[in-house]
Design a protein around this motif. Structure first.
Motif, PDB file in Angstrom:
ATOM      1  N   ALA A   1       0.814  -1.231   0.000  1.00 44.74           N
ATOM      2  CA  ALA A   1       0.000   0.000   0.000  1.00 44.74           C
ATOM      3  C   ALA A   1       0.839   1.269   0.000  1.00 44.74           C
ATOM      4  O   ALA A   1       0.610   2.170  -0.835  1.00 44.74           O
ATOM      5  CB  ALA A   1      -0.965  -0.026   1.188  1.00 44.74           C
ATOM      6  N   PRO A   2       1.841   1.415   0.902  1.00 50.95           N
ATOM      7  CA  PRO A   2       2.623   2.659   0.865  1.00 50.95           C
ATOM      8  C   PRO A   2       3.450   2.785  -0.409  1.00 50.95           C
ATOM      9  O   PRO A   2       3.728   3.905  -0.854  1.00 50.95           O
ATOM     10  CB  PRO A   2       3.518   2.545   2.105  1.00 50.95           C
ATOM     11  CG  PRO A   2       3.562   1.094   2.437  1.00 50.95           C
ATOM     12  CD  PRO A   2       2.247   0.541   2.021  1.00 50.95           C
ATOM     13  N   ARG A   3       3.844   1.674  -0.997  1.00 52.43           N
ATOM     14  CA  ARG A   3       4.597   1.756  -2.257  1.00 52.43           C
ATOM     15  C   ARG A   3       3.685   2.176  -3.407  1.00 52.43           C
ATOM     16  O   ARG A   3       4.059   3.000  -4.246  1.00 52.43           O
ATOM     17  CB  ARG A   3       5.234   0.402  -2.595  1.00 52.43           C
ATOM     18  CG  ARG A   3       6.565   0.125  -1.940  1.00 52.43           C
ATOM     19  CD  ARG A   3       6.424  -0.542  -0.608  1.00 52.43           C
ATOM     20  NE  ARG A   3       7.711  -0.960  -0.068  1.00 52.43           N
ATOM     21  CZ  ARG A   3       7.854  -1.523   1.131  1.00 52.43           C
ATOM     22  NH1 ARG A   3       6.785  -1.724   1.909  1.00 52.43           N
ATOM     23  NH2 ARG A   3       9.051  -1.878   1.563  1.00 52.43           N
TER      24      ARG A   3
ATOM     25  N   SER B   1       1.071   3.940  -3.291  1.00 49.58           N
ATOM     26  CA  SER B   1       0.690   5.351  -3.174  1.00 49.58           C
ATOM     27  C   SER B   1       1.738   6.274  -3.781  1.00 49.58           C
ATOM     28  O   SER B   1       1.441   7.426  -4.112  1.00 49.58           O
ATOM     29  CB  SER B   1       0.471   5.707  -1.698  1.00 49.58           C
ATOM     30  OG  SER B   1       1.681   5.585  -0.964  1.00 49.58           O
ATOM     31  N   GLN B   2       2.971   5.793  -3.956  1.00 46.70           N
ATOM     32  CA  GLN B   2       4.026   6.617  -4.553  1.00 46.70           C
ATOM     33  C   GLN B   2       3.876   6.738  -6.060  1.00 46.70           C
ATOM     34  O   GLN B   2       4.499   7.608  -6.676  1.00 46.70           O
ATOM     35  CB  GLN B   2       5.393   6.016  -4.222  1.00 46.70           C
ATOM     36  CG  GLN B   2       5.712   5.983  -2.732  1.00 46.70           C
ATOM     37  CD  GLN B   2       7.004   5.250  -2.431  1.00 46.70           C
ATOM     38  OE1 GLN B   2       7.713   4.817  -3.340  1.00 46.70           O
ATOM     39  NE2 GLN B   2       7.324   5.102  -1.154  1.00 46.70           N
TER      40      GLN B   2
ATOM     41  N   ALA C   1      -3.148  -2.638  -6.763  1.00 52.75           N
ATOM     42  CA  ALA C   1      -2.988  -1.479  -7.642  1.00 52.75           C
ATOM     43  C   ALA C   1      -3.733  -1.704  -8.959  1.00 52.75           C
ATOM     44  O   ALA C   1      -4.185  -2.815  -9.266  1.00 52.75           O
ATOM     45  CB  ALA C   1      -1.513  -1.217  -7.899  1.00 52.75           C
TER      46      ALA C   1
END
Length: 305
Positions: free
Chosen positions: A109-111, A113-114, A159
């Motif tokens: 998830a945090p990746r 979002s980049q 994603a």
């Protein structure tokens, strides 16, 4: 008391000859029938397929093979799944060395979002324990194929990235990264363009290294066959630890990590690889020949010079 006379069963020469022939023929027929029965029966015991053509061919297949390609032929690209299985799964399948685990939405998830371009740039240039391009070279997998693998992993974790644009025939591999960066949203255009330019510069620097003509660690130029054998063994065995620096293995292409090793005599480095050192088993746990192990050492040393 009288007894009945006993007569011999064989009374003529013809009967004697027939009896002799039968005494030889009957056992032979029985043996042939038994052999046929045993050979045609289904064998289900362990190792019954050990002598099959497929198993024999697998055992005697050479460890390294030379893949001859037509330089003028159009390039056939591997899919993201194929690149993931061949390269990325070594760490991402289990989450080794802090890699986001495949299909784990919390890790990704945090990746995600980049944005795709940032993830693509990170895969090309490396980050943390992950070496640039997962420890491969542009000759192994193009920027486009690395991008396909990034999209494949991210999309399996939630994603909805589109695949990067496929390079035009004859276009350099790095052009795909620049094309993708130019289509990024305006809010992140500056950072994406800068990242793509850095990735292209890194790829160009790697591509300019004369891998096939690089001098061996012993001072002699490696032959093309030895170089191919070393590269193949690295990808099959050594990459599992050296690509990500697992168990303190010097990372592939990391000059600082290899600097202390380069101070040792080449025969001593060969000895470590052949007989093991620390957590590394002899020959990396493989049954490769001494010559192929030395070629793999030369391949890794050349990449760190």
């Amino acid at each position: 008391m009288s007894e009945a006379p006993h007569g011999a069963p064989i009374k003529t020469p013809g009967q004697l000859i027939a009896a002799i022939i039968a005494s030889f023929a009957i056992p032979i027929v029985v043996i042939v029938l038994l052999a046929h029965y045993v050979d045609s029966s289904t064998r289900t015991g362990a190792g019954t397929d050990g002598l099959s053509d497929a198993e024999v061919a697998k055992r005697i297949a050479p460890l390294a093979q030379v893949d001859i390609r037509d330089a003028n032929a159009p390039r056939t690209y591997k899919s993201g799944e194929e690149v993931y299985k061949a390269v990325c799964s070594a760490c991402h399948a289990s989450g080794a060395a802090g890699a986001p685990k495949f299909t784990n939405t919390a890790d990704w998830a945090p990746r995600i979002s980049q944005g795709f371009d940032t993830l693509w740039h990170t895969a090309l240039t490396g980050k943390g324990a992950m070496p640039p391009r997962g420890g491969t070279s542009p000759d192994d997998y193009s920027d486009y194929e690395i991008g396909l693998a990034v999209a494949y992993m991210a999309n399996n974790a939630g994603a909805h990235f589109e695949d990067p644009p496929k390079p035009a025939p004859g276009a350099p591999a790095a052009a795909a990264a620049g094309a993708a960066a130019s289509g990024a949203p305006a809010a992140a255009a500056g950072a994406a363009d800068q990242g793509a330019a850095q990735a292209a510069a890194a790829v160009a620097a790697l591509a300019s290294v004369p891998q096939s003509a690089a001098p061996g660690a012993g001072g002699a130029q490696q032959s093309a066959d030895a170089s191919q054998a070393g590269k193949a063994l690295y990808q099959q065995v050594c990459q599992a630890c050296h690509a990500a620096g697992v168990l303190n293995a010097p990372k592939f292409g990391d000059k600082a990590a290899w600097a202390t090793r380069l101070k040792d005599p080449i025969d001593q480095i060969y000895n470590y690889a052949l007989h093991g050192k620390g957590a590394m088993p002899p020959k990396g746990g493989s049954n490769a020949s001494d010559a192929d192990v030395k070629a793999a050492v030369d391949y890794m040393l050349n990449a760190a010079k």
